[in-house]
Design a protein around this motif. Sequence first.
Motif, PDB file in Angstrom:
ATOM      1  N   ALA A   1       0.829  -1.201   0.000  1.00 53.63           N
ATOM      2  CA  ALA A   1       0.000   0.000   0.000  1.00 53.63           C
ATOM      3  C   ALA A   1       0.862   1.248   0.000  1.00 53.63           C
ATOM      4  N   ALA A   2       1.963   1.212   0.813  1.00 55.16           N
ATOM      5  CA  ALA A   2       2.862   2.367   0.858  1.00 55.16           C
ATOM      6  C   ALA A   2       3.503   2.602  -0.495  1.00 55.16           C
ATOM      7  N   ALA A   3       3.814   1.501  -1.195  1.00 54.30           N
ATOM      8  CA  ALA A   3       4.481   1.623  -2.485  1.00 54.30           C
ATOM      9  C   ALA A   3       3.565   2.196  -3.550  1.00 54.30           C
ATOM     10  N   THR A   4       2.259   2.107  -3.317  1.00 51.68           N
ATOM     11  CA  THR A   4       1.330   2.643  -4.312  1.00 51.68           C
ATOM     12  C   THR A   4       0.671   3.932  -3.829  1.00 51.68           C
ATOM     13  N   THR A   5       1.144   4.449  -2.709  1.00 51.17           N
ATOM     14  CA  THR A   5       0.602   5.684  -2.156  1.00 51.17           C
ATOM     15  C   THR A   5       1.592   6.822  -2.381  1.00 51.17           C
ATOM     16  N   PRO A   6       1.148   7.949  -2.915  1.00 52.76           N
ATOM     17  CA  PRO A   6       2.061   9.081  -3.096  1.00 52.76           C
ATOM     18  C   PRO A   6       2.657   9.526  -1.760  1.00 52.76           C
ATOM     19  N   ALA A   7       3.870  10.036  -1.809  1.00 51.94           N
ATOM     20  CA  ALA A   7       4.515  10.525  -0.594  1.00 51.94           C
ATOM     21  C   ALA A   7       3.773  11.748  -0.071  1.00 51.94           C
ATOM     22  N   ALA A   8       3.775  11.917   1.236  1.00 50.42           N
ATOM     23  CA  ALA A   8       3.157  13.112   1.820  1.00 50.42           C
ATOM     24  C   ALA A   8       3.946  14.357   1.446  1.00 50.42           C
ATOM     25  N   GLU A   9       5.274  14.180   1.251  1.00 56.33           N
ATOM     26  CA  GLU A   9       6.144  15.320   0.956  1.00 56.33           C
ATOM     27  C   GLU A   9       7.288  14.884   0.051  1.00 56.33           C
ATOM     28  N   LEU A  10       7.675  15.737  -0.872  1.00 58.41           N
ATOM     29  CA  LEU A  10       8.871  15.543  -1.689  1.00 58.41           C
ATOM     30  C   LEU A  10       9.814  16.698  -1.406  1.00 58.41           C
ATOM     31  N   ARG A  11      11.016  16.373  -0.940  1.00 60.61           N
ATOM     32  CA  ARG A  11      12.024  17.401  -0.633  1.00 60.61           C
ATOM     33  C   ARG A  11      13.035  17.418  -1.771  1.00 60.61           C
ATOM     34  N   LEU A  12      13.078  18.539  -2.479  1.00 57.88           N
ATOM     35  CA  LEU A  12      13.846  18.647  -3.722  1.00 57.88           C
ATOM     36  C   LEU A  12      14.964  19.665  -3.582  1.00 57.88           C
ATOM     37  N   GLY A  13      16.181  19.269  -4.000  1.00 59.31           N
ATOM     38  CA  GLY A  13      17.319  20.189  -3.981  1.00 59.31           C
ATOM     39  C   GLY A  13      17.707  20.622  -5.382  1.00 59.31           C
ATOM     40  N   TYR A  14      18.184  21.854  -5.520  1.00 58.20           N
ATOM     41  CA  TYR A  14      18.702  22.351  -6.802  1.00 58.20           C
ATOM     42  C   TYR A  14      19.553  23.585  -6.544  1.00 58.20           C
ATOM     43  N   PHE A  15      20.159  24.126  -7.589  1.00 57.24           N
ATOM     44  CA  PHE A  15      21.051  25.283  -7.466  1.00 57.24           C
ATOM     45  C   PHE A  15      20.410  26.521  -8.092  1.00 57.24           C
ATOM     46  N   GLY A  16      20.914  27.677  -7.690  1.00 54.62           N
ATOM     47  CA  GLY A  16      20.469  28.928  -8.290  1.00 54.62           C
ATOM     48  C   GLY A  16      21.284  29.253  -9.529  1.00 54.62           C
ATOM     49  N   ASN A  17      21.386  28.312 -10.460  1.00 46.61           N
ATOM     50  CA  ASN A  17      22.150  28.474 -11.699  1.00 46.61           C
ATOM     51  C   ASN A  17      21.209  28.386 -12.896  1.00 46.61           C
ATOM     52  N   VAL A  18      21.578  29.017 -13.994  1.00 47.62           N
ATOM     53  CA  VAL A  18      20.761  28.928 -15.201  1.00 47.62           C
ATOM     54  C   VAL A  18      20.763  27.508 -15.738  1.00 47.62           C
ATOM     55  N   THR A  19      21.829  26.758 -15.472  1.00 51.54           N
ATOM     56  CA  THR A  19      21.852  25.348 -15.887  1.00 51.54           C
ATOM     57  C   THR A  19      20.801  24.528 -15.139  1.00 51.54           C
ATOM     58  N   HIS A  20      20.219  25.095 -14.096  1.00 47.40           N
ATOM     59  CA  HIS A  20      19.157  24.436 -13.333  1.00 47.40           C
ATOM     60  C   HIS A  20      17.804  25.070 -13.630  1.00 47.40           C
ATOM     61  N   ALA A  21      17.687  25.671 -14.794  1.00 43.67           N
ATOM     62  CA  ALA A  21      16.433  26.333 -15.160  1.00 43.67           C
ATOM     63  C   ALA A  21      15.215  25.416 -15.093  1.00 43.67           C
ATOM     64  N   PRO A  22      15.298  24.127 -15.465  1.00 45.77           N
ATOM     65  CA  PRO A  22      14.120  23.276 -15.318  1.00 45.77           C
ATOM     66  C   PRO A  22      13.583  23.236 -13.881  1.00 45.77           C
ATOM     67  N   ALA A  23      14.494  23.259 -12.919  1.00 50.47           N
ATOM     68  CA  ALA A  23      14.057  23.312 -11.518  1.00 50.47           C
ATOM     69  C   ALA A  23      13.574  24.710 -11.155  1.00 50.47           C
ATOM     70  N   LEU A  24      14.311  25.734 -11.590  1.00 53.23           N
ATOM     71  CA  LEU A  24      13.948  27.108 -11.255  1.00 53.23           C
ATOM     72  C   LEU A  24      12.533  27.446 -11.726  1.00 53.23           C
ATOM     73  N   VAL A  25      12.250  27.215 -13.012  1.00 48.40           N
ATOM     74  CA  VAL A  25      10.923  27.558 -13.526  1.00 48.40           C
ATOM     75  C   VAL A  25       9.890  26.528 -13.104  1.00 48.40           C
ATOM     76  N   GLY A  26      10.313  25.269 -12.969  1.00 46.58           N
ATOM     77  CA  GLY A  26       9.369  24.233 -12.550  1.00 46.58           C
ATOM     78  C   GLY A  26       8.817  24.483 -11.164  1.00 46.58           C
ATOM     79  N   VAL A  27       9.674  25.003 -10.277  1.00 46.83           N
ATOM     80  CA  VAL A  27       9.238  25.321  -8.914  1.00 46.83           C
ATOM     81  C   VAL A  27       8.502  26.658  -8.878  1.00 46.83           C
ATOM     82  N   SER A  28       9.126  27.707  -9.448  1.00 48.76           N
ATOM     83  CA  SER A  28       8.553  29.054  -9.324  1.00 48.76           C
ATOM     84  C   SER A  28       7.223  29.210 -10.048  1.00 48.76           C
ATOM     85  N   LYS A  29       7.052  28.510 -11.169  1.00 46.83           N
ATOM     86  CA  LYS A  29       5.797  28.602 -11.922  1.00 46.83           C
ATOM     87  C   LYS A  29       4.758  27.562 -11.472  1.00 46.83           C
ATOM     88  N   GLY A  30       5.129  26.752 -10.490  1.00 48.06           N
ATOM     89  CA  GLY A  30       4.198  25.768  -9.955  1.00 48.06           C
ATOM     90  C   GLY A  30       3.980  24.566 -10.851  1.00 48.06           C
TER      91      GLY A  30
END
Length: 384
Positions: A64-93
């Motif tokens: 059941a746990a394996a088929t249940t979404p996590a309550a929280e996802l903790r995501l790390g990334y950098f403030g670099n343009v090379t991390h734009a997928p994370a930057l815009v993915g997070v900031s734009k929701g």
Amino acid sequence: MSNTPEPTPPASNPGTTRIVAGETNKPKRRRTLEIGIAVGLVLLIGAGAAVASVVAKNNETQAAAATTPAAELRLGYFGNVTHAPALVGVSKGIIASKLGSTKLTTQIFNAGPAAIEALNAGAIDAAYLGPNPAINSFVQSKGASISIIAGAASGGAQLVVKPGINSAADLKGKTLASPQLGGTQDVALRAWLGKQGLKTNPNGGGDVAINPTDNAQTLKLFQDGKLDGAWLPEPWASRLVLQAGGKVLVDEKDLWDKGQFPTTILIVSKKFAADHPQTVTALLQGHQASVNWLNTASAADKATAINAALKATAGSTLPADVIDRSLKNITFTVDPLAGTYKKLLQDGVDAGITKPADINGIFDLRALNSVTGQKTSAAGLGQD
């Protein structure tokens, strides 16, 4: 012989042992033993059933746990343009919208080794970072720590130096910087210098001194004339060129076939992926949507979105010329370019950062391929 009939034996009653001709008390004891064994077997079977029930319930709970979404996802990334997928993915929701009921929390890092340390300590679940720290973690943990689940960016890393430096030979006795010891740009710099006949060591000694330094501090030190150059990802390479008068001595894309090499990838903790595969798939859906947005948006929209994210994470924005130059050096892609990883591993070995190892299994691209509907290859180094 007497014709008198034999008396009928009295009916047995409690406390009386009936003995029939030809029998002894021993069979009674045997029957008692048999009864005891039977009772024992019943108890044992009952206990086994109870254990089996508990195991089954545990398996059901785990399933059941394996088929249940996590309550929280903790995501790390950098403030670099090379991390734009994370930057815009997070900031734009974009990523949060795909995660649904799973709460998204984020943490900003300067370089990959720090992000890997946090992930291995259980402080984050997934991270955008460069490939070499991921390789190093996989090797040190004997494959138990992380899986690479997607690419994010190719290109966007350069060695920028003072104007008076024109060749590798001019770097002897000089001081250079990289974001962090063991990071992707640090490994690239050390490996390239080694191929030029210049020795370095992790302690900062050798023919060229390399001082791992925070990117913002590197810019200030370079502007103050206290550094001779640095191998950096975007936007920091562009900032050294446009804001500090540096020049490009090496563009890393010139060192790779077709100019393609992974600058940023997406990794996940193996434990988190095993516990919450649905959440990993949702993260990849958000990641793909972010990459697609970057590849279809106008230059102006991309600059605006990236600056908004940098303002939120770092407290400042970038000049238009810096973002423009940075984006021209980067290709955003979900392909981790798995065919480059044996060379990346060897570069780490040559740089003295990692050891020769088998990295088969470092990729798990099954969820990515299910999300994209295309076949991204693991190049024989994992599942696809």
